[in-house]
Motif scaffolding. Structure first.
Motif, PDB file in Angstrom:
ATOM      1  N   ASP A 126      12.048   0.692  -6.398  1.00 26.82           N
ATOM      2  CA  ASP A 126      10.975  -0.261  -6.090  1.00 26.82           C
ATOM      3  C   ASP A 126      10.534   0.041  -4.656  1.00 26.82           C
ATOM      4  O   ASP A 126      11.084  -0.480  -3.686  1.00 26.82           O
ATOM      5  CB  ASP A 126      11.495  -1.696  -6.218  1.00 26.82           C
ATOM      6  N   TRP A 127       9.534   0.902  -4.522  1.00 26.63           N
ATOM      7  CA  TRP A 127       9.143   1.408  -3.213  1.00 26.63           C
ATOM      8  C   TRP A 127       8.604   0.299  -2.311  1.00 26.63           C
ATOM      9  O   TRP A 127       8.869   0.288  -1.104  1.00 26.63           O
ATOM     10  CB  TRP A 127       8.118   2.522  -3.366  1.00 26.63           C
ATOM     11  N   THR A 128       7.856  -0.624  -2.876  1.00 28.10           N
ATOM     12  CA  THR A 128       7.328  -1.717  -2.060  1.00 28.10           C
ATOM     13  C   THR A 128       8.465  -2.555  -1.494  1.00 28.10           C
ATOM     14  O   THR A 128       8.496  -2.872  -0.299  1.00 28.10           O
ATOM     15  CB  THR A 128       6.385  -2.604  -2.897  1.00 28.10           C
ATOM     16  N   MET A 144       0.824  -1.196   0.000  1.00 22.89           N
ATOM     17  CA  MET A 144       0.000   0.000   0.000  1.00 22.89           C
ATOM     18  C   MET A 144       0.872   1.265   0.000  1.00 22.89           C
ATOM     19  O   MET A 144       0.639   2.199  -0.770  1.00 22.89           O
ATOM     20  CB  MET A 144      -0.912   0.003   1.228  1.00 22.89           C
ATOM     21  N   ILE A 145       1.907   1.260   0.844  1.00 22.74           N
ATOM     22  CA  ILE A 145       2.808   2.413   0.903  1.00 22.74           C
ATOM     23  C   ILE A 145       3.540   2.569  -0.426  1.00 22.74           C
ATOM     24  O   ILE A 145       3.695   3.681  -0.945  1.00 22.74           O
ATOM     25  CB  ILE A 145       3.819   2.238   2.049  1.00 22.74           C
ATOM     26  N   GLY A 146       3.987   1.440  -0.983  1.00 21.70           N
ATOM     27  CA  GLY A 146       4.715   1.490  -2.238  1.00 21.70           C
ATOM     28  C   GLY A 146       3.915   2.105  -3.363  1.00 21.70           C
ATOM     29  O   GLY A 146       4.428   2.911  -4.142  1.00 21.70           O
ATOM     30  N   GLU A 147       2.638   1.749  -3.480  1.00 24.89           N
ATOM     31  CA  GLU A 147       1.787   2.329  -4.517  1.00 24.89           C
ATOM     32  C   GLU A 147       1.610   3.828  -4.307  1.00 24.89           C
ATOM     33  O   GLU A 147       1.604   4.600  -5.260  1.00 24.89           O
ATOM     34  CB  GLU A 147       0.428   1.625  -4.532  1.00 24.89           C
ATOM     35  N   HIS A 148       1.445   4.223  -3.062  1.00 21.27           N
ATOM     36  CA  HIS A 148       1.308   5.649  -2.742  1.00 21.27           C
ATOM     37  C   HIS A 148       2.568   6.413  -3.140  1.00 21.27           C
ATOM     38  O   HIS A 148       2.501   7.477  -3.753  1.00 21.27           O
ATOM     39  CB  HIS A 148       1.028   5.824  -1.253  1.00 21.27           C
ATOM     40  N   LEU A 149       3.710   5.854  -2.776  1.00 18.58           N
ATOM     41  CA  LEU A 149       4.985   6.510  -3.081  1.00 18.58           C
ATOM     42  C   LEU A 149       5.255   6.563  -4.569  1.00 18.58           C
ATOM     43  O   LEU A 149       5.781   7.553  -5.082  1.00 18.58           O
ATOM     44  CB  LEU A 149       6.119   5.787  -2.359  1.00 18.58           C
ATOM     45  N   LYS A 150       4.907   5.510  -5.266  1.00 19.38           N
ATOM     46  CA  LYS A 150       5.142   5.453  -6.714  1.00 19.38           C
ATOM     47  C   LYS A 150       4.423   6.583  -7.431  1.00 19.38           C
ATOM     48  O   LYS A 150       4.931   7.132  -8.420  1.00 19.38           O
ATOM     49  CB  LYS A 150       4.681   4.102  -7.260  1.00 19.38           C
ATOM     50  N   ALA A 151       3.237   6.959  -6.931  1.00 19.27           N
ATOM     51  CA  ALA A 151       2.437   8.011  -7.563  1.00 19.27           C
ATOM     52  C   ALA A 151       2.759   9.400  -7.035  1.00 19.27           C
ATOM     53  O   ALA A 151       2.228  10.389  -7.541  1.00 19.27           O
ATOM     54  CB  ALA A 151       0.955   7.718  -7.344  1.00 19.27           C
ATOM     55  N   SER A 152       3.623   9.503  -6.041  1.00 17.32           N
ATOM     56  CA  SER A 152       3.920  10.786  -5.408  1.00 17.32           C
ATOM     57  C   SER A 152       4.977  11.556  -6.191  1.00 17.32           C
ATOM     58  O   SER A 152       5.647  11.014  -7.080  1.00 17.32           O
ATOM     59  CB  SER A 152       4.427  10.540  -3.992  1.00 17.32           C
ATOM     60  N   PRO A 153       5.177  12.848  -5.892  1.00 20.44           N
ATOM     61  CA  PRO A 153       6.264  13.601  -6.519  1.00 20.44           C
ATOM     62  C   PRO A 153       7.631  12.947  -6.323  1.00 20.44           C
ATOM     63  O   PRO A 153       8.466  12.954  -7.223  1.00 20.44           O
ATOM     64  CB  PRO A 153       6.188  14.964  -5.829  1.00 20.44           C
TER      65      PRO A 153
END
Length: 292
Positions: A190-192, A172-181
């Motif tokens: 690979d944020w996840t 969940m955090i990884g998807e959020h970070l991937k879409a962030s600035p």
């Protein structure tokens, strides 16, 4: 003004603090370099000139010091690496451990041929800075540690609970970070996987007290007045370095050479970007104190 986005994953009523992200507009990468050390393709930037200071970012947020780099680099050379799996340094199959990352930093200092460097780090980077001084005292002159702990119980219970949930919350955090600035700034991260590895690292028990007692580098500890680190732990940390033992005397001559700073109106999450940080760092590194 910098825009701040705090990544909060609510799972079982537990927030993700103390891990967070400062999301900013994409920035240029001047003076970009890579060093191949310890099997890592380590990215680093260089700012300014003079005596080198290695500046280590926090977990997930390679831009934590962005607002202070120019001020710190006025009178010295700032070398800012990206730790394994962060920013422009690719990940490897090696697990994340402060000890391994510290070995990378020591290898980078030797690779650059700069002898001893001053080393400063924040949060995760503070742990790496500490381990660099403990494991490789020959490459560390002065040490600055911002908002980090020397044992698992140094964080408040809310932070410990959040770390315990981090691996489960990583997708969940990884998807959020991937879409962030920040995700747009570093699309190859690979944020996840990164948050899974940070979570796995956070589960490992540790107590660095004995190593901290042996640190010879003159040290500055910096914490926020509303930090994620327990105040009792801050006092314990400083005492291990010889501070807080007695009255310093009317002329201050009996005080420890090591220093403690508490930044007012600050938290763990915004400490590295506080404008007082460059003033504290420059004041400490410019001070002429006798070695311990």
């Amino acid at each position: 003004m910098l825009r701040r986005t705090f990544v909060q994953a609510l799972a079982a009523g537990v927030s993700m603090a103390p891990l967070y992200l400062q999301a900013k507009e994409p920035v240029a990468m001047p003076n970009a370099h890579f060093a191949d050390v310890n099997g890592q393709h380590l990215f680093y930037q260089v700012h300014g000139s003079g005596k080198p200071l290695i500046l280590l970012h926090g977990g997930a947020d390679t831009e934590a010091f962005a607002g202070n780099v120019a001020g710190i680099a006025k009178d010295r050379q700032v070398i800012a690496p990206h730790l394994q799996g962060h920013g422009r340094t690719p990940d490897t199959e090696r697990p994340l451990r402060c000890e391994f990352l510290a070995d990378d930093i020591a290898a980078l200092i030797r690779h650059l041929g700069i002898g001893k460097a001053d080393v400063a780090g924040y949060s995760l980077g503070g742990g790496v800075a500490l381990q660099t001084a403990i494991r490789h005292p020959d490459v560390v002159d002065r040490l600055i540690v911002l908002s980090t702990v020397i044992s698992n119980d140094g964080w408040y219970p809310e932070g410990q609970a959040a770390f315990a949930q981090l691996e489960a919350n990583a997708p969940m955090i990884g998807e959020h970070l991937k879409a962030s600035p920040m995700g747009q700034m570093y699309p190859d991260v690979d944020w996840t996987k990164l948050f899974r590895k940070i979570g796995e690292m956070a589960r490992q028990p540790f107590d660095w007290s004995s190593g901290v007692r042996q640190i010879k580098a003159r040290t500055l500890l910096v914490f926020a007045d509303a930090d994620g680190v327990r105040f009792e732990h801050i006092v314990q940390f400083y005492r291990l370095l010889g501070g807080g033992q007695r009255d310093a005397g009317i002329d201050g001559s009996l005080r420890s050479v090591n220093q403690l700073a508490i930044v007012p109106n600050a938290t763990h999450y915004n400490l590295a970007g506080n404008p007082l940080i460059s003033e504290l760092v420059n004041g400490f590194l410019g001070a002429n104190a006798a070695p311990r």
